[in-house]
Scaffold this motif. Structure first.
Motif, PDB file in Angstrom:
ATOM      1  N   ILE A  55     -26.771 -58.426 -16.635  1.00 38.45           N
ATOM      2  CA  ILE A  55     -27.372 -56.798 -17.244  1.00 38.45           C
ATOM      3  C   ILE A  55     -26.470 -56.439 -15.929  1.00 38.45           C
ATOM      4  O   ILE A  55     -27.143 -56.512 -15.276  1.00 38.45           O
ATOM      5  CB  ILE A  55     -28.408 -56.824 -17.289  1.00 38.45           C
ATOM      6  N   ASP A  56     -26.192 -54.591 -16.338  1.00 41.64           N
ATOM      7  CA  ASP A  56     -25.408 -54.103 -14.879  1.00 41.64           C
ATOM      8  C   ASP A  56     -26.621 -52.780 -15.357  1.00 41.64           C
ATOM      9  O   ASP A  56     -26.114 -52.163 -16.836  1.00 41.64           O
ATOM     10  CB  ASP A  56     -24.469 -53.331 -15.460  1.00 41.64           C
ATOM     11  N   TYR A  57     -27.184 -52.689 -14.874  1.00 40.45           N
ATOM     12  CA  TYR A  57     -28.355 -51.626 -14.772  1.00 40.45           C
ATOM     13  C   TYR A  57     -27.471 -49.816 -13.874  1.00 40.45           C
ATOM     14  O   TYR A  57     -28.459 -48.774 -14.313  1.00 40.45           O
ATOM     15  CB  TYR A  57     -29.466 -51.159 -13.992  1.00 40.45           C
ATOM     16  N   GLY A  58     -25.947 -50.123 -13.332  1.00 41.27           N
ATOM     17  CA  GLY A  58     -25.207 -48.691 -12.852  1.00 41.27           C
ATOM     18  C   GLY A  58     -25.323 -49.358 -11.233  1.00 41.27           C
ATOM     19  O   GLY A  58     -25.329 -50.315 -10.972  1.00 41.27           O
ATOM     20  N   GLU A  59     -24.595 -48.482 -10.609  1.00 44.00           N
ATOM     21  CA  GLU A  59     -24.212 -48.439  -9.422  1.00 44.00           C
ATOM     22  C   GLU A  59     -25.268 -48.658  -7.704  1.00 44.00           C
ATOM     23  O   GLU A  59     -25.084 -49.145  -7.465  1.00 44.00           O
ATOM     24  CB  GLU A  59     -23.201 -47.490  -8.702  1.00 44.00           C
ATOM     25  N   GLU A  60     -26.295 -47.930  -8.461  1.00 42.55           N
ATOM     26  CA  GLU A  60     -27.228 -48.052  -7.554  1.00 42.55           C
ATOM     27  C   GLU A  60     -28.634 -49.371  -7.665  1.00 42.55           C
ATOM     28  O   GLU A  60     -29.377 -49.439  -7.219  1.00 42.55           O
ATOM     29  CB  GLU A  60     -28.203 -47.215  -8.188  1.00 42.55           C
ATOM     30  N   HIS A  61     -27.693 -50.944  -8.788  1.00 41.39           N
ATOM     31  CA  HIS A  61     -28.622 -51.479  -8.542  1.00 41.39           C
ATOM     32  C   HIS A  61     -28.039 -53.220  -8.745  1.00 41.39           C
ATOM     33  O   HIS A  61     -26.327 -52.631  -9.182  1.00 41.39           O
ATOM     34  CB  HIS A  61     -29.422 -51.665 -10.158  1.00 41.39           C
ATOM     35  N   ASP A  62     -28.420 -53.780  -8.590  1.00 45.62           N
ATOM     36  CA  ASP A  62     -27.205 -55.614  -8.494  1.00 45.62           C
ATOM     37  C   ASP A  62     -26.998 -55.806  -9.457  1.00 45.62           C
ATOM     38  O   ASP A  62     -28.092 -55.696 -11.235  1.00 45.62           O
ATOM     39  CB  ASP A  62     -28.649 -56.613  -7.730  1.00 45.62           C
ATOM     40  N   LEU A  63     -26.258 -56.589 -10.384  1.00 45.10           N
ATOM     41  CA  LEU A  63     -26.523 -57.167 -11.251  1.00 45.10           C
ATOM     42  C   LEU A  63     -27.539 -58.300 -11.112  1.00 45.10           C
ATOM     43  O   LEU A  63     -27.838 -58.812 -10.524  1.00 45.10           O
ATOM     44  CB  LEU A  63     -25.492 -58.088 -11.169  1.00 45.10           C
ATOM     45  N   ILE A  64     -27.965 -57.862 -12.960  1.00 45.46           N
ATOM     46  CA  ILE A  64     -29.000 -59.375 -13.079  1.00 45.46           C
ATOM     47  C   ILE A  64     -28.001 -59.884 -14.587  1.00 45.46           C
ATOM     48  O   ILE A  64     -27.942 -60.250 -15.379  1.00 45.46           O
ATOM     49  CB  ILE A  64     -29.988 -58.662 -14.262  1.00 45.46           C
ATOM     50  N   TRP A  65     -28.474 -61.585 -13.546  1.00 48.37           N
ATOM     51  CA  TRP A  65     -28.113 -62.591 -14.413  1.00 48.37           C
ATOM     52  C   TRP A  65     -28.745 -63.489 -15.122  1.00 48.37           C
ATOM     53  O   TRP A  65     -29.681 -64.145 -15.130  1.00 48.37           O
ATOM     54  CB  TRP A  65     -26.906 -63.870 -13.061  1.00 48.37           C
ATOM     55  N   VAL A  66     -28.439 -63.289 -16.923  1.00 50.55           N
ATOM     56  CA  VAL A  66     -29.634 -63.494 -17.578  1.00 50.55           C
ATOM     57  C   VAL A  66     -28.896 -65.676 -17.733  1.00 50.55           C
ATOM     58  O   VAL A  66     -27.790 -65.816 -18.251  1.00 50.55           O
ATOM     59  CB  VAL A  66     -29.122 -63.700 -18.929  1.00 50.55           C
ATOM     60  N   THR A  67     -29.754 -66.592 -17.005  1.00 52.71           N
ATOM     61  CA  THR A  67     -29.534 -67.892 -16.887  1.00 52.71           C
ATOM     62  C   THR A  67     -31.186 -68.598 -17.270  1.00 52.71           C
ATOM     63  O   THR A  67     -31.321 -68.525 -17.381  1.00 52.71           O
ATOM     64  CB  THR A  67     -29.619 -68.909 -15.173  1.00 52.71           C
ATOM     65  N   ALA A  68     -30.106 -69.626 -18.269  1.00 51.41           N
ATOM     66  CA  ALA A  68     -30.951 -70.308 -18.164  1.00 51.41           C
ATOM     67  C   ALA A  68     -30.760 -72.750 -17.426  1.00 51.41           C
ATOM     68  O   ALA A  68     -29.795 -72.314 -17.217  1.00 51.41           O
ATOM     69  CB  ALA A  68     -30.148 -71.164 -20.153  1.00 51.41           C
ATOM     70  N   THR A 126     -35.871 -77.096 -16.406  1.00 52.18           N
ATOM     71  CA  THR A 126     -36.619 -76.727 -17.053  1.00 52.18           C
ATOM     72  C   THR A 126     -36.309 -76.204 -18.162  1.00 52.18           C
ATOM     73  O   THR A 126     -37.912 -75.808 -19.092  1.00 52.18           O
ATOM     74  CB  THR A 126     -37.490 -75.867 -16.499  1.00 52.18           C
ATOM     75  N   GLY A 127     -35.172 -75.679 -18.214  1.00 50.63           N
ATOM     76  CA  GLY A 127     -35.060 -74.852 -20.097  1.00 50.63           C
ATOM     77  C   GLY A 127     -34.981 -73.302 -19.761  1.00 50.63           C
ATOM     78  O   GLY A 127     -35.559 -72.710 -21.009  1.00 50.63           O
ATOM     79  N   GLU A 128     -36.032 -73.394 -18.528  1.00 50.35           N
ATOM     80  CA  GLU A 128     -36.516 -71.435 -18.742  1.00 50.35           C
ATOM     81  C   GLU A 128     -35.486 -71.014 -18.237  1.00 50.35           C
ATOM     82  O   GLU A 128     -34.396 -70.927 -18.447  1.00 50.35           O
ATOM     83  CB  GLU A 128     -37.045 -72.000 -17.272  1.00 50.35           C
ATOM     84  N   ILE A 129     -35.191 -69.209 -18.781  1.00 52.24           N
ATOM     85  CA  ILE A 129     -34.855 -68.347 -19.563  1.00 52.24           C
ATOM     86  C   ILE A 129     -34.558 -67.537 -17.609  1.00 52.24           C
ATOM     87  O   ILE A 129     -36.172 -66.758 -17.348  1.00 52.24           O
ATOM     88  CB  ILE A 129     -34.439 -67.821 -20.950  1.00 52.24           C
ATOM     89  N   TRP A 130     -34.094 -67.222 -16.960  1.00 50.59           N
ATOM     90  CA  TRP A 130     -34.779 -66.538 -16.154  1.00 50.59           C
ATOM     91  C   TRP A 130     -33.534 -65.029 -15.575  1.00 50.59           C
ATOM     92  O   TRP A 130     -32.198 -65.462 -16.089  1.00 50.59           O
ATOM     93  CB  TRP A 130     -34.499 -67.287 -14.382  1.00 50.59           C
ATOM     94  N   CYS A 131     -33.795 -64.018 -15.611  1.00 50.51           N
ATOM     95  CA  CYS A 131     -33.263 -63.194 -15.420  1.00 50.51           C
ATOM     96  C   CYS A 131     -33.198 -62.417 -13.835  1.00 50.51           C
ATOM     97  O   CYS A 131     -34.177 -62.158 -13.434  1.00 50.51           O
ATOM     98  CB  CYS A 131     -33.561 -61.220 -15.739  1.00 50.51           C
ATOM     99  N   ALA A 132     -32.459 -63.291 -12.797  1.00 50.98           N
ATOM    100  CA  ALA A 132     -32.085 -63.562 -11.338  1.00 50.98           C
ATOM    101  C   ALA A 132     -31.412 -62.564 -10.800  1.00 50.98           C
ATOM    102  O   ALA A 132     -30.059 -62.410 -11.579  1.00 50.98           O
ATOM    103  CB  ALA A 132     -31.301 -64.607 -11.139  1.00 50.98           C
ATOM    104  N   PRO A 133     -31.319 -61.466  -9.773  1.00 52.22           N
ATOM    105  CA  PRO A 133     -30.242 -60.734  -8.830  1.00 52.22           C
ATOM    106  C   PRO A 133     -29.657 -61.169  -8.499  1.00 52.22           C
ATOM    107  O   PRO A 133     -29.648 -62.201  -7.597  1.00 52.22           O
ATOM    108  CB  PRO A 133     -31.390 -59.748  -7.867  1.00 52.22           C
ATOM    109  N   ASN A 134     -28.556 -60.222  -8.394  1.00 50.13           N
ATOM    110  CA  ASN A 134     -26.974 -60.907  -7.844  1.00 50.13           C
ATOM    111  C   ASN A 134     -26.982 -61.470  -6.424  1.00 50.13           C
ATOM    112  O   ASN A 134     -26.899 -62.856  -6.125  1.00 50.13           O
ATOM    113  CB  ASN A 134     -26.372 -59.909  -7.403  1.00 50.13           C
TER     114      ASN A 134
END
Length: 67
Positions: free
Chosen positions: A25-38, A42-50
């Protein structure tokens, strides 16, 4: 903007463990990329900042494990 990764990318999320990035997920130049990761264990899905996401070690490419 959401970009689905195909194929997924193996990586490590600090504090969560190894997993596979399914999208970015890219919210734009003022934000870190967010990696949607399984997370593998644990099988959990996390949205982790770059800043806490690391590529897996790759001997062929000369990339060592992040300790």
């Amino acid at each position: 903007m959401f970009t689905q990764l195909h194929p997924s990318i193996p990586l490590h999320v600090k504090g969560k463990g190894d997993g596979r990035a399914l999208g970015v997920i890219d919210y734009g130049e003022e934000h870190d990329l967010i990696w949607v990761t399984a997370i593998t264990e644990t099988g959990e899905i996390w949205c982790a900042p770059n800043p806490i996401v690391r590529m897996k070690a790759n001997w062929t490419m000369g990339r060592k494990a992040d300790d």
